[in-house]
Write a protein that holds these residues in place. Structure first.
Motif, PDB file in Angstrom:
ATOM      1  N   UNK A  21       0.852  -1.186   0.000  1.00  0.00           N
ATOM      2  CA  UNK A  21       0.000   0.000   0.000  1.00  0.00           C
ATOM      3  C   UNK A  21       0.889   1.237   0.000  1.00  0.00           C
ATOM      4  N   UNK A  22       0.526   2.195  -0.845  1.00  0.00           N
ATOM      5  CA  UNK A  22       1.253   3.461  -0.922  1.00  0.00           C
ATOM      6  C   UNK A  22       0.339   4.603  -0.492  1.00  0.00           C
ATOM      7  N   UNK A  23       0.954   5.692  -0.148  1.00  0.00           N
ATOM      8  CA  UNK A  23       0.184   6.868   0.273  1.00  0.00           C
ATOM      9  C   UNK A  23      -0.788   7.307  -0.826  1.00  0.00           C
ATOM     10  N   UNK A  24      -0.379   7.183  -2.076  1.00  0.00           N
ATOM     11  CA  UNK A  24      -1.243   7.617  -3.177  1.00  0.00           C
ATOM     12  C   UNK A  24      -2.493   6.740  -3.306  1.00  0.00           C
ATOM     13  N   UNK A  25      -2.519   5.585  -2.644  1.00  0.00           N
ATOM     14  CA  UNK A  25      -3.688   4.692  -2.681  1.00  0.00           C
ATOM     15  C   UNK A  25      -4.752   5.079  -1.658  1.00  0.00           C
ATOM     16  N   UNK A  26      -4.404   5.953  -0.733  1.00  0.00           N
ATOM     17  CA  UNK A  26      -5.262   6.170   0.433  1.00  0.00           C
ATOM     18  C   UNK A  26      -6.640   6.725   0.088  1.00  0.00           C
ATOM     19  N   UNK A  27      -6.740   7.531  -0.940  1.00  0.00           N
ATOM     20  CA  UNK A  27      -8.057   8.052  -1.325  1.00  0.00           C
ATOM     21  C   UNK A  27      -8.986   6.915  -1.741  1.00  0.00           C
ATOM     22  N   UNK A  28      -8.469   5.988  -2.543  1.00  0.00           N
ATOM     23  CA  UNK A  28      -9.280   4.839  -2.963  1.00  0.00           C
ATOM     24  C   UNK A  28      -9.537   3.880  -1.794  1.00  0.00           C
ATOM     25  N   UNK A  29      -8.570   3.734  -0.920  1.00  0.00           N
ATOM     26  CA  UNK A  29      -8.759   2.890   0.264  1.00  0.00           C
ATOM     27  C   UNK A  29      -9.831   3.497   1.170  1.00  0.00           C
ATOM     28  N   UNK A  30      -9.840   4.830   1.264  1.00  0.00           N
ATOM     29  CA  UNK A  30     -10.893   5.503   2.018  1.00  0.00           C
ATOM     30  C   UNK A  30     -12.261   5.176   1.414  1.00  0.00           C
ATOM     31  N   UNK A  31     -12.373   5.204   0.078  1.00  0.00           N
ATOM     32  CA  UNK A  31     -13.637   4.835  -0.591  1.00  0.00           C
ATOM     33  C   UNK A  31     -14.045   3.411  -0.229  1.00  0.00           C
ATOM     34  N   UNK A  32     -13.084   2.511  -0.193  1.00  0.00           N
ATOM     35  CA  UNK A  32     -13.362   1.118   0.133  1.00  0.00           C
ATOM     36  C   UNK A  32     -13.924   0.976   1.544  1.00  0.00           C
ATOM     37  N   UNK A  33     -13.245   1.556   2.510  1.00  0.00           N
ATOM     38  CA  UNK A  33     -13.599   1.337   3.912  1.00  0.00           C
ATOM     39  C   UNK A  33     -14.640   2.319   4.462  1.00  0.00           C
ATOM     40  N   UNK A  34     -15.011   3.338   3.702  1.00  0.00           N
ATOM     41  CA  UNK A  34     -16.040   4.269   4.186  1.00  0.00           C
ATOM     42  C   UNK A  34     -17.426   3.910   3.664  1.00  0.00           C
ATOM     43  N   UNK A  35     -17.490   3.099   2.623  1.00  0.00           N
ATOM     44  CA  UNK A  35     -18.761   2.738   1.996  1.00  0.00           C
ATOM     45  C   UNK A  35     -19.339   1.488   2.671  1.00  0.00           C
ATOM     46  N   UNK A  36     -20.515   1.619   3.227  1.00  0.00           N
ATOM     47  CA  UNK A  36     -21.134   0.502   3.959  1.00  0.00           C
ATOM     48  C   UNK A  36     -21.422  -0.695   3.056  1.00  0.00           C
ATOM     49  N   UNK A  37     -21.715  -0.459   1.767  1.00  0.00           N
ATOM     50  CA  UNK A  37     -21.916  -1.586   0.842  1.00  0.00           C
ATOM     51  C   UNK A  37     -20.635  -2.395   0.667  1.00  0.00           C
ATOM     52  N   UNK A  38     -19.498  -1.711   0.599  1.00  0.00           N
ATOM     53  CA  UNK A  38     -18.217  -2.416   0.470  1.00  0.00           C
ATOM     54  C   UNK A  38     -17.894  -3.213   1.728  1.00  0.00           C
ATOM     55  N   UNK A  39     -18.309  -2.703   2.877  1.00  0.00           N
ATOM     56  CA  UNK A  39     -17.978  -3.383   4.137  1.00  0.00           C
ATOM     57  C   UNK A  39     -18.578  -4.777   4.222  1.00  0.00           C
ATOM     58  N   UNK A  40     -19.578  -5.061   3.397  1.00  0.00           N
ATOM     59  CA  UNK A  40     -20.140  -6.417   3.346  1.00  0.00           C
ATOM     60  C   UNK A  40     -19.130  -7.398   2.744  1.00  0.00           C
ATOM     61  N   UNK A  41     -18.129  -6.878   2.037  1.00  0.00           N
ATOM     62  CA  UNK A  41     -17.121  -7.704   1.364  1.00  0.00           C
ATOM     63  C   UNK A  41     -15.761  -7.590   2.036  1.00  0.00           C
ATOM     64  N   UNK A  42     -15.743  -7.109   3.262  1.00  0.00           N
ATOM     65  CA  UNK A  42     -14.501  -6.881   3.991  1.00  0.00           C
ATOM     66  C   UNK A  42     -14.427  -7.860   5.148  1.00  0.00           C
ATOM     67  N   UNK A  43     -13.236  -8.367   5.391  1.00  0.00           N
ATOM     68  CA  UNK A  43     -13.000  -9.289   6.513  1.00  0.00           C
ATOM     69  C   UNK A  43     -12.832  -8.492   7.795  1.00  0.00           C
ATOM     70  N   UNK A  44     -13.911  -8.028   8.336  1.00  0.00           N
ATOM     71  CA  UNK A  44     -13.843  -7.204   9.555  1.00  0.00           C
ATOM     72  C   UNK A  44     -13.927  -8.114  10.777  1.00  0.00           C
ATOM     73  N   UNK A  45     -12.851  -8.777  11.047  1.00  0.00           N
ATOM     74  CA  UNK A  45     -12.827  -9.860  12.028  1.00  0.00           C
ATOM     75  C   UNK A  45     -12.105  -9.497  13.320  1.00  0.00           C
ATOM     76  N   UNK A  64      -2.688   3.589   7.664  1.00  0.00           N
ATOM     77  CA  UNK A  64      -1.558   3.459   6.746  1.00  0.00           C
ATOM     78  C   UNK A  64      -0.237   3.438   7.529  1.00  0.00           C
ATOM     79  N   UNK A  65      -0.067   4.336   8.459  1.00  0.00           N
ATOM     80  CA  UNK A  65       1.167   4.372   9.255  1.00  0.00           C
ATOM     81  C   UNK A  65       1.310   3.104  10.105  1.00  0.00           C
TER      82      UNK A  65
END
Length: 167
Positions: A21-45, A64-65
């Motif tokens: 993961x790079x810093x430049x990915x963080x905007x897209x990673x934010x989209x992934x983890x902020x969207x509740x629909x995506x969270x259905x496909x995340x291993x939130x264990x 990220x840090x």
């Protein structure tokens, strides 16, 4: 898994590129983890009480840090999964070797967090084969553990087709 920590690995085939993961990915990673629909496909264990629902960029930057620190200390590795065809991040991958006193001792835990539109049988099957061939084949472990709930029908089907057993 030591080879993952020896250098800054960039693994690719004709469809996907997997890299730290790079810093430049963080905007897209934010989209992934902020969207509740995506969270259905995340291993939130329950990773240290983290539900992986990040509502600010500051929280993603903090994670990220932490991920960089974890990589440096060889606790686990976090990778971006890039679709070469679309030239965009489609998910995040984590690899961690687990030490425990249960049936998953010496297992590789493979966290696969995908955007909902990529939580498809074909994509998951391709990624599982690719990750095994390019990243895990050289590792010593007793098994690979991937989380999937029964609601993740496409993922479950892909896991079974790739010879994973449900527990």
């Amino acid at each position: 898994m030591k080879h993952i920590y020896l250098s800054n690995p960039k693994i690719e085939n004709d469809k996907y590129r997997i890299r730290l993961v790079r810093k430049k990915d963080l905007e897209q990673i934010f989209e992934l983890y902020s969207n509740l629909d995506n969270l259905k496909c995340v291993n939130k264990d329950d990773c240290n009480l983290d539900d992986f629902h990040y509502t600010t960029m500051e929280k993603v930057l903090e994670k990220y840090h932490f991920w960089r620190c974890a990589y440096k200390n060889k606790w686990f590795a976090r990778f971006s999964i890039i679709s070469k065809q679309e030239n965009k991040l489609i998910g995040v991958l984590e690899l961690m070797k687990r030490r425990s006193y249960d049936t998953f001792d010496n297992a590789i835990v493979l966290r696969l967090d995908l955007f909902k539109e990529y939580e498809k049988y074909q994509v998951i099957s391709e990624l599982l084969s690719f990750i095994y061939e390019k990243m895990l084949k050289k590792c010593s472990y007793s098994k690979i553990a991937v989380k999937a709930t029964l609601e993740m029908e496409e993922r479950v089907k892909a896991l079974i087709n790739n010879k994973f057993k449900l527990t």
